[in-house]
Structure formats: C-alpha cells, structure tokens
Design an enzyme around this catalytic site. Structure first.
Site, PDB file in Angstrom:
ATOM      1  N   HIS A 187     -19.836  24.081  43.427  1.00 38.88           N
ATOM      2  CA  HIS A 187     -20.740  25.144  43.001  1.00 38.88           C
ATOM      3  C   HIS A 187     -21.998  25.249  43.846  1.00 38.88           C
ATOM      4  O   HIS A 187     -22.619  26.308  43.906  1.00 38.88           O
ATOM      5  CB  HIS A 187     -21.001  25.074  41.503  1.00 38.88           C
ATOM      6  CG  HIS A 187     -19.871  25.718  40.781  1.00 38.88           C
ATOM      7  ND1 HIS A 187     -19.827  27.071  40.535  1.00 38.88           N
ATOM      8  CD2 HIS A 187     -18.686  25.222  40.382  1.00 38.88           C
ATOM      9  CE1 HIS A 187     -18.670  27.366  39.982  1.00 38.88           C
ATOM     10  NE2 HIS A 187     -17.961  26.259  39.866  1.00 38.88           N
ATOM     11  N   GLU A 428      -5.875  32.005  36.728  1.00 39.67           N
ATOM     12  CA  GLU A 428      -6.348  30.895  37.580  1.00 39.67           C
ATOM     13  C   GLU A 428      -5.625  29.598  37.263  1.00 39.67           C
ATOM     14  O   GLU A 428      -6.030  28.529  37.711  1.00 39.67           O
ATOM     15  CB  GLU A 428      -7.870  30.740  37.493  1.00 39.67           C
ATOM     16  CG  GLU A 428      -8.437  30.635  36.105  1.00 39.67           C
ATOM     17  CD  GLU A 428      -9.952  30.455  36.107  1.00 39.67           C
ATOM     18  OE1 GLU A 428     -10.560  30.303  37.171  1.00 39.67           O
ATOM     19  OE2 GLU A 428     -10.530  30.453  35.003  1.00 39.67           O
ATOM     20  N   ASP A 452      -9.500  27.995  41.318  1.00 40.13           N
ATOM     21  CA  ASP A 452      -8.783  27.125  40.384  1.00 40.13           C
ATOM     22  C   ASP A 452      -7.274  27.251  40.555  1.00 40.13           C
ATOM     23  O   ASP A 452      -6.550  26.269  40.427  1.00 40.13           O
ATOM     24  CB  ASP A 452      -9.191  27.435  38.938  1.00 40.13           C
ATOM     25  CG  ASP A 452     -10.490  26.736  38.584  1.00 40.13           C
ATOM     26  OD1 ASP A 452     -10.639  25.551  38.937  1.00 40.13           O
ATOM     27  OD2 ASP A 452     -11.367  27.372  37.980  1.00 40.13           O
ATOM     28  N   CYS A 499     -11.026  37.459  42.387  1.00 40.38           N
ATOM     29  CA  CYS A 499     -12.454  37.131  42.376  1.00 40.38           C
ATOM     30  C   CYS A 499     -12.741  35.729  42.910  1.00 40.38           C
ATOM     31  O   CYS A 499     -13.891  35.323  42.977  1.00 40.38           O
ATOM     32  CB  CYS A 499     -13.040  37.286  40.970  1.00 40.38           C
ATOM     33  SG  CYS A 499     -12.354  36.115  39.801  1.00 40.38           S
TER      34      CYS A 499
HETATM   35  C1  PEP Z   1     -11.888  30.713  40.470  1.00 43.71           C
HETATM   36  O1  PEP Z   1     -11.470  29.694  39.905  1.00 43.71           O
HETATM   37  O2  PEP Z   1     -11.360  31.188  41.488  1.00 43.71           O
HETATM   38  C2  PEP Z   1     -13.062  31.420  39.927  1.00 43.71           C
HETATM   39  C3  PEP Z   1     -13.377  32.617  40.348  1.00 43.71           C
HETATM   40  O3  PEP Z   1     -13.834  30.791  39.008  1.00 43.71           O
HETATM   41  P1  PEP Z   1     -14.799  29.531  39.343  1.00 43.71           P
HETATM   42  O4  PEP Z   1     -14.874  29.381  40.834  1.00 43.71           O
HETATM   43  O5  PEP Z   1     -16.107  29.832  38.732  1.00 43.71           O
HETATM   44  O6  PEP Z   1     -14.080  28.406  38.673  1.00 43.71           O
HETATM   45 MG    MG Z   2     -12.222  29.209  37.945  1.00 44.12          MG
END
Ligand code: PEP
Ligand code: MG
Length: 538
Positions: A187, A428, A452, A499
């Site tokens: 993150h 995901e 994910d 996304c």
């Molecule tokens: C993903 O898992 O691709 C996603 C968009 O969510 P995050 O990265 O917040 O887990």
């Molecule tokens: Mg995710």
C-alpha cells in the site's frame, strides 16, 4: 556518493534531502530510585510537557486536517488528567521505581484493563492509554516526537511504511519515497502511485542516523537511490528531471479528448483514489469518474471507528467534487495488511487469506450498516455505485443485497432522500472469476481487482518481496480468469472494469480492448498516459 539499487514502483525523479523515519525505541529498566519525591515531580513535569505537546498538536491538526482528525489529541490530553491513571503511576514511584518504569507498567495495566472491557468504545481507549504512556516516557527520556513530521519538503526514507503511518503524512511536503522493505503492490507503493511521486522499494541501505538531512536523488526510472550525489551526477539527474516534467506537461493537451482508438473503439478511463483529496487529482487528470475509492483508508490512522456522519461527509465531498461523474466506492477492505487496532482482530497465521473485507462486514454487521447508511445518504449528491471486496460466493452477494435493501428502506422511512445505487462485485479471488457467470446475474457490474486476483491465483503473497517475479498479474492463468470474467459479464449484459494495477499496463491495453473491457481505473497520474496509448492504437 553512495549508490543503492531498488525496485522502482513509481517512475520519476526526486531531488532533495532525506527525511529518515525510524520508529523510536526506548529502554525501560526497573532500576530503583532513592529520591521518590524528586522522581514524582519529574513525572508530573513530564505530564505537563506532554499535555502542552498535545495542545500544540491539536491546534496544528485542526488547521491542517480539520476537527475530525484533530480531536484525538484533545482526547489524549484529557486522558493525561485522569486521576486514576496519574495515581497508579505515582504509587509505583512511591514504591521506589523510576518514573519511566512506573509509567510503562501502569500504562500497560490500564491499557489491558480497557482492552478487556465489553464496551467497544472503551476497548478502543486501550490504544490511547498506550499512546499517552509512550508520550510521557518519550518526554522523560528526552526522545523526540514520534511519527513522520516533515518540517520541509524531503524524500521520505524508512524501513517500511504502514498504511496507518502514511495516512497521517503531510503529503504536500513529500518529494519521493524510499523503503528498505515493501513490494510494488504494497500500500505504500499504491500511495506513492496515487501521489505520483517517484518511489523505490527494497532498497538495501542501512538506516543510520547520519542519513538524516543528507542530499539525495531518487531515480525512479533506473531504480537507483543516490545519497550525497556528486556535482556531475546531480547535473545529469536535473536534465532528466526537466525532460520528465516536460513530458508530463505535454500530456495535458489530451484533456477533454476521448479515449478512442483510431478505428473508433472506446474505453472508459477512471481513477483510483484513497481519500477525498485524491479526487482533486482525479479531476485534474480529467478522469471519467472514480472507479475505485478505497474506503478503508477512512478507517486507518485513527483510534476509533469513523462515525456515520464522518463517512457521509467524505462520500458526499467526493460525489460533489466529481459533479455527476460516476463514483464507485469499495466498502472497507480492512484486514490483511490494512489493520486498525480498534477492530481488535485476533492474530492470524495467514492474514491475507483470513478475516478481511466483506468477511468482516458480514460478520460484524453493525460496522457494515454504518458504512452503508453513510453511503446511501450520500447517494443523492451524485452518481454513486458501491462494490464489495473479496467476494467468493453468490450467497455473500445475496446477503449483502438484503442488508442494503434494509438500509435503503430504513432511510426512506426516516425521510432521507436516497439515489439509485448500482451494486457491484469485485472479482479478485479465483472463486469469483470461476463463478462469474452466476455472480453476473446477481450484480449490477463487475470490477476486477488484479492485485489480489494474482496473489490468490498464483498462491504468491503480494507483500512478499522475494515473490515479486512470481506474483505476476500478467501470468496466463490470471489473464484467462480476466478474459472469462469479461465474457461472462457481457453475456449477462453488465458492465465490467479493471481496477487493479494491471489496468495501467500499456502492453496489455490492446488485449483488454479486444476482450471488450468497458473500463480501466488507474491512479490519477496514469489517466492521461493511458488515454494517449488508447488513441495511438489502430
Ligand atoms: C485489487 O486487489 O486489485 C484491488 C484493486 O484492491 P486492493 O489493491 O485495494 O486490494
Ligand atoms: Mg484487493
């Protein structure tokens, strides 16, 4: 000059001074003191200093981030006036213990007592007691304020940064990021991307205090970090930096233009955001809307749950800023690497595969309902869609729909206006992709979370740096799941977007268009680059 290499997670060049962030480590010994009265006075003086610090922090936070975030410093200051707490420390001091030890012991006892209470709010105060004890100990030990407190613009160098630490950052002062740990889908990397700041992870440099304030260069193109660069090196990097800035400026001409290939194929390009401030970046980049608002960031960096009012204000602010453009809010995906103490999660062997996302929401429904009420109330201020993370079954989606219906009815009965809210499923997990034909009949749209999806398909932890090459979202297995999901979505007549970070992969763009992906949602800084790439395609 020292030269270190690392993995670049955001391209670009930063030139500035180092701000070294290390968590302070204080020493506690149970050494006895002979003059208890003097030690007691030392403790009470430290409490006064701590209270002054908190009052100053409150004033500063009030100005910079508003009352909601500032309030915690007032709560801490009031806790330092609690006689039971102050007495407990003084009893230990009278028993001959030094003030640091007494504060540490009494603080731990009080925190444990709070942590064991039935009331959710009181349990949450345990963290605050630990915090105020640490603050008093820091004053007693002559240690500086904890946390990342940038007085001027700098390159942030740290072992690693937790989401909790990064939400408190004064973003306007950061020039770039360098971390010893971290991966490209951690993150911190996501934050760096959303801020479009050059960032390197996995830089093996010793975090010695001498680094503080030294001049440096982050070269996010070459994956190189230079400490005390030579004059020649600095001049070379300045030329590159100017070129990079000029390229960015050139992209501005694409604002207001369509995301259409030469043969007329269109794709929507939206932006991913983590808070209301990011919505400005999305607008500045001319994004078609918000394709992913990671709402869990509203829950991080604080000591208690965000209230319905606080959340409502954030969602409404984003919807109003986006002026009718679609805003997709992902309900909180807390768990795995995004933890907040006040949730009181039990330790898990394997948190990424554990209690997170919608699993928490369907188990602790009161938390979910608060968020949904805030979202539905905000829905009349724009075009809101809500999507749910970590789905693995049709049953989950049906249960979610029951809860959202209940929330809608309650609000309508209360006379609160509620807009039309599309409900989407995040694809995901491999399970969700494999049953996407069935899920498509339950959902209004899909959004594929490739970060994910890759980690679960490839059994490779996205946070593990040693698996960087293995946790590859371009792996054929992941791509097949994406293609299958798009096909199933379209057969059911629903909209499908991507996304995850893969959405901005220029090499896959043509394939995504061929498959008919309706939407790509990327960090604001990639919106115009992606538009340029779409328009260059035949
Ligand atoms: C993903 O898992 O691709 C996603 C968009 O969510 P995050 O990265 O917040 O887990
Ligand atoms: Mg995710």
């Amino acid at each position: 000059m020292e030269r270190y290499s690392g993995k670049s997670v955001v391209k670009g060049i930063a030139i500035g001074r180092i701000y070294l962030y290390k968590k302070t480590d204080y020493r506690v010994t149970d050494q006895k003191v002979s003059d208890c009265e003097a030690e007691k006075a030392r403790f009470l003086a430290a409490v006064e200093t701590a209270k002054e610090q908190l009052a100053a922090l409150y004033r500063e936070a009030l100005e910079k981030v508003g009352e909601d975030h500032a309030r915690i410093f007032e709560v801490h200051r009031m806790l330092l006036e609690d006689t039971a707490y102050l007495d407990a420390v003084q009893v230990l001091i009278r028993g001959g213990y030094n003030a640091v030890y007494a504060t540490d012991r009494a603080g731990a006892q009080f925190a444990d007592m709070f942590a064991g209470m039935d009331d959710e709010y009181m349990r949450g105060r345990a963290v605050d007691i630990r915090d105020i004890s640490r603050r008093v100990i820091r004053v007693l030990s002559g240690l500086p304020e904890e946390g990342i407190r940038l007085e001027e613009s700098a390159v942030l160098v740290a072992d690693d940064l937790t989401p909790t630490e990064t939400v408190k950052l004064d973003r306007s002062r950061i020039l770039g990021f360098v971390t010893v740990k971290g991966t490209s889908s951690s993150h911190t990397a996501i934050l760096a991307r959303s801020m479009n700041l050059p960032a390197l992870v996995g830089v093996k440099l010793p975090l010695e205090d001498e680094l503080q304030g030294k001049p440096c260069v982050v070269d996010g193109f070459a994956g190189v970090f230079l400490v005390e660069p030579t004059k020649e090196e600095l001049a070379r990097m300045l030329v590159q930096k100017n070129q990079w800035t000029a390229d960015l400026e050139a992209l501005q001409r694409l604002k207001g233009k369509d995301n259409r290939t030469k043969s007329g194929k269109r794709i929507e390009i939206l932006a991913n955001i983590g808070d209301t401030a990011d919505a400005d970046a999305a607008l500045a980049a001319d994004a078609g809307g918000i394709g992913l608002f990671r709402s869990e960031f509203l829950y991080l960096g604080r000591d208690s749950f965000p209230t319905e009012e606080e959340q409502f204000a954030s969602y409404r602010a984003v919807l109003e800023k986006m002026e009718g453009k679609r805003v997709v809010v992902r309900t909180m995906d807390i768990g795995a690497d995004k933890k907040a103490d006040y949730f009181h999660f039990e330790p898990e062997e394997n948190p990424a595969m554990g209690y997170r996302g919608v699993r928490v929401c369907l188990d602790r429904v009161e938390i979910f309902i608060t968020q949904l009420r805030a979202l539905y109330r905000a829905s009349s201020y724009g075009d809101l869609a809500v999507m749910f993370p970590m789905i693995i079954s049709v049953d989950e989606v049906r249960r979610i729909r029951q809860i959202t219906e209940m929330v809608r009815k309650d609000l309508e009965q209360e006379g609160t206006p509620v807009g039309k809210v599309m409900l989407g499923v995040m694809i995901e997990t491999p399970a969700a992709a494999l049953i996407s034909d069935k899920l498509a009949r339950e959902a209004d749209f899909f959004s594929i979370g490739t970060n994910d999806l890759a980690q679960y398909t490839l059994a490779a932890d996205r946070m593990n740096r040693r698996l960087e090459g293995i946790c590859d979202p371009r792996h054929e297995a992941v791509l097949r799941l994406i293609e299958m999901t798009v096909k199933n979505a379209h057969e059911a007549g629903i909209h499908v977007g991507i996304c995850g970070e893969l959405a901005s992969d220029m090499l896959l763009l043509e394939r995504f268009l061929e498959w008919g992906v309706d939407e790509l949602s990327v960090v604001p800084s990639d919106v115009l680059k992606l538009r340029e790439a779409v328009r260059a395609l035949p």
